[in-house]
Scaffold this motif. Sequence first.
Motif, mmCIF file in Angstrom:
data_model
loop_
_atom_site.group_PDB
_atom_site.id
_atom_site.type_symbol
_atom_site.label_atom_id
_atom_site.label_comp_id
_atom_site.label_asym_id
_atom_site.label_seq_id
_atom_site.Cartn_x
_atom_site.Cartn_y
_atom_site.Cartn_z
ATOM 1 N N TYR A 121 0.115 -0.945 0.280
ATOM 2 C CA TYR A 121 -0.112 0.046 0.081
ATOM 3 C C TYR A 121 1.267 0.903 0.261
ATOM 4 O O TYR A 121 1.296 1.709 0.957
ATOM 5 N N GLY A 122 0.937 1.682 -1.263
ATOM 6 C CA GLY A 122 1.941 3.214 -1.289
ATOM 7 C C GLY A 122 3.369 2.122 -1.349
ATOM 8 O O GLY A 122 3.655 0.969 -2.207
ATOM 9 N N ALA A 123 4.240 2.544 -0.286
ATOM 10 C CA ALA A 123 5.705 2.204 0.428
ATOM 11 C C ALA A 123 5.766 1.254 1.198
ATOM 12 O O ALA A 123 6.419 1.025 1.684
ATOM 13 N N GLU A 124 4.504 1.288 1.789
ATOM 14 C CA GLU A 124 4.202 -0.233 3.270
ATOM 15 C C GLU A 124 4.069 -0.820 2.254
ATOM 16 O O GLU A 124 3.321 -1.757 1.362
ATOM 17 N N GLN A 125 4.728 -2.359 3.570
ATOM 18 C CA GLN A 125 4.885 -3.236 3.060
ATOM 19 C C GLN A 125 4.026 -4.266 4.058
ATOM 20 O O GLN A 125 5.136 -4.123 5.476
ATOM 21 N N PHE A 126 3.016 -5.492 3.913
ATOM 22 C CA PHE A 126 2.031 -5.523 5.116
ATOM 23 C C PHE A 126 2.633 -7.767 4.532
ATOM 24 O O PHE A 126 2.690 -7.726 2.691
ATOM 25 N N ASN A 127 3.436 -8.318 4.869
ATOM 26 C CA ASN A 127 3.750 -9.253 5.061
ATOM 27 C C ASN A 127 2.386 -10.405 5.999
ATOM 28 O O ASN A 127 2.792 -9.735 6.827
ATOM 29 N N LEU A 128 1.459 -11.104 4.423
ATOM 30 C CA LEU A 128 0.516 -12.010 5.395
ATOM 31 C C LEU A 128 1.061 -13.553 4.637
ATOM 32 O O LEU A 128 1.964 -13.942 3.925
ATOM 33 N N SER A 129 0.165 -14.380 5.358
ATOM 34 C CA SER A 129 0.708 -15.844 4.888
ATOM 35 C C SER A 129 -0.482 -16.211 3.801
ATOM 36 O O SER A 129 -1.708 -15.027 3.645
ATOM 37 N N VAL A 130 -0.319 -16.535 2.509
ATOM 38 C CA VAL A 130 -1.311 -16.380 1.756
ATOM 39 C C VAL A 130 -2.714 -17.323 2.319
ATOM 40 O O VAL A 130 -3.890 -16.754 1.765
ATOM 41 N N SER A 131 -2.915 -18.378 3.223
ATOM 42 C CA SER A 131 -3.944 -18.581 3.869
ATOM 43 C C SER A 131 -4.890 -17.805 4.114
ATOM 44 O O SER A 131 -6.398 -18.063 4.554
ATOM 45 N N ASP A 132 -4.264 -16.759 4.862
ATOM 46 C CA ASP A 132 -4.832 -15.219 5.607
ATOM 47 C C ASP A 132 -5.407 -14.794 4.660
ATOM 48 O O ASP A 132 -6.355 -13.443 4.219
ATOM 49 N N ALA A 133 -4.592 -14.746 3.505
ATOM 50 C CA ALA A 133 -5.008 -13.506 2.367
ATOM 51 C C ALA A 133 -6.653 -13.612 1.845
ATOM 52 O O ALA A 133 -7.076 -12.180 1.367
ATOM 53 N N LEU A 134 -6.989 -14.851 0.868
ATOM 54 C CA LEU A 134 -7.808 -14.293 0.068
ATOM 55 C C LEU A 134 -8.838 -14.124 1.673
ATOM 56 O O LEU A 134 -9.639 -13.885 1.528
ATOM 57 N N PRO A 135 -9.151 -14.851 2.683
ATOM 58 C CA PRO A 135 -10.086 -14.441 3.293
ATOM 59 C C PRO A 135 -10.660 -12.960 3.553
ATOM 60 O O PRO A 135 -10.904 -12.775 3.870
ATOM 61 N N MET A 136 -9.588 -12.708 3.796
ATOM 62 C CA MET A 136 -9.432 -10.622 4.153
ATOM 63 C C MET A 136 -9.490 -10.275 3.322
ATOM 64 O O MET A 136 -10.330 -9.596 3.194
ATOM 65 N N LEU A 137 -9.585 -10.889 2.193
ATOM 66 C CA LEU A 137 -9.910 -10.021 0.547
ATOM 67 C C LEU A 137 -11.660 -10.253 0.535
ATOM 68 O O LEU A 137 -12.270 -9.806 -0.078
ATOM 69 N N ASN A 138 -12.063 -12.187 0.960
ATOM 70 C CA ASN A 138 -13.517 -12.360 0.285
ATOM 71 C C ASN A 138 -13.908 -11.006 2.024
ATOM 72 O O ASN A 138 -15.283 -10.634 1.460
ATOM 73 N N SER A 139 -13.490 -10.793 3.346
ATOM 74 C CA SER A 139 -13.912 -9.925 3.735
ATOM 75 C C SER A 139 -14.319 -8.798 3.367
ATOM 76 O O SER A 139 -15.217 -8.051 3.745
ATOM 77 N N ILE A 140 -13.110 -8.083 2.906
ATOM 78 C CA ILE A 140 -13.514 -6.764 2.620
ATOM 79 C C ILE A 140 -14.141 -6.460 0.997
ATOM 80 O O ILE A 140 -14.966 -5.356 0.999
ATOM 81 N N GLU A 141 -14.824 -7.728 0.758
ATOM 82 C CA GLU A 141 -15.476 -7.058 -0.673
ATOM 83 C C GLU A 141 -16.815 -7.462 -0.568
ATOM 84 O O GLU A 141 -17.358 -6.502 -0.577
ATOM 85 N N ILE A 142 -16.820 -8.092 0.724
ATOM 86 C CA ILE A 142 -18.475 -7.914 1.168
ATOM 87 C C ILE A 142 -18.569 -7.138 1.946
ATOM 88 O O ILE A 142 -19.827 -6.402 1.549
#
Length: 187
Positions: A121-142
């Motif tokens: 996000y801009g110059a900010e890097q967030f490291n996360l597990s792929v297994s958490d990334a998809l549910p996070m995107l689902n929550s954001i989309e909902i």
Amino acid sequence: MLELPGVNMSVDEMTAILIADKYDKATQIQMASDDDKKITLALFTANCTIYAKKILGMVPSLSDVKAQKLAEISVYDASDAVNSFTIDGKNIWLSKDTRLALRQRFIAEQASGIKNTSLWYGAEQFNLSVSDALPMLNSIEIYACKCYDITAAHKANVQSMTDIEDILGYDFKIGYPDKLSFTTTEE
């Protein structure tokens, strides 16, 4: 300083003068072509129309007041008050296009057996597990869909109103879901 010529002009001419006092022509063209700034220009234009009518001794019409309130709703919908969530305490937002691109990336990484990924996000890097990334995107989309529905309902409510005072007093900031908050984790 704004100088208004005599009152022998139309509301459109007066509105154009008020807009030109705030934004030069190049800025107006740029704002009209920038999706993020179109709504700001629309609200300013609606406000100028109402102000011009008052200067000219006219009463703003029902459609003027509706246009103003609808523009206010759009500005609020595009603001951080609605379009934001937090990751590790940082306030961010991902556009629909970005969410779709990230979804493709995370699905490809998951299919390839990759365990950890990055979200920038801009110059900010967030490291996360792929297994958490998809549910996070689902929550954001909902969340985004629920916000869209609330905004659409508020606009429909304003469109159906027939009393100027009701429109002016309409609270369009209610009904939105609670903001989301995530923390990054890696496997």
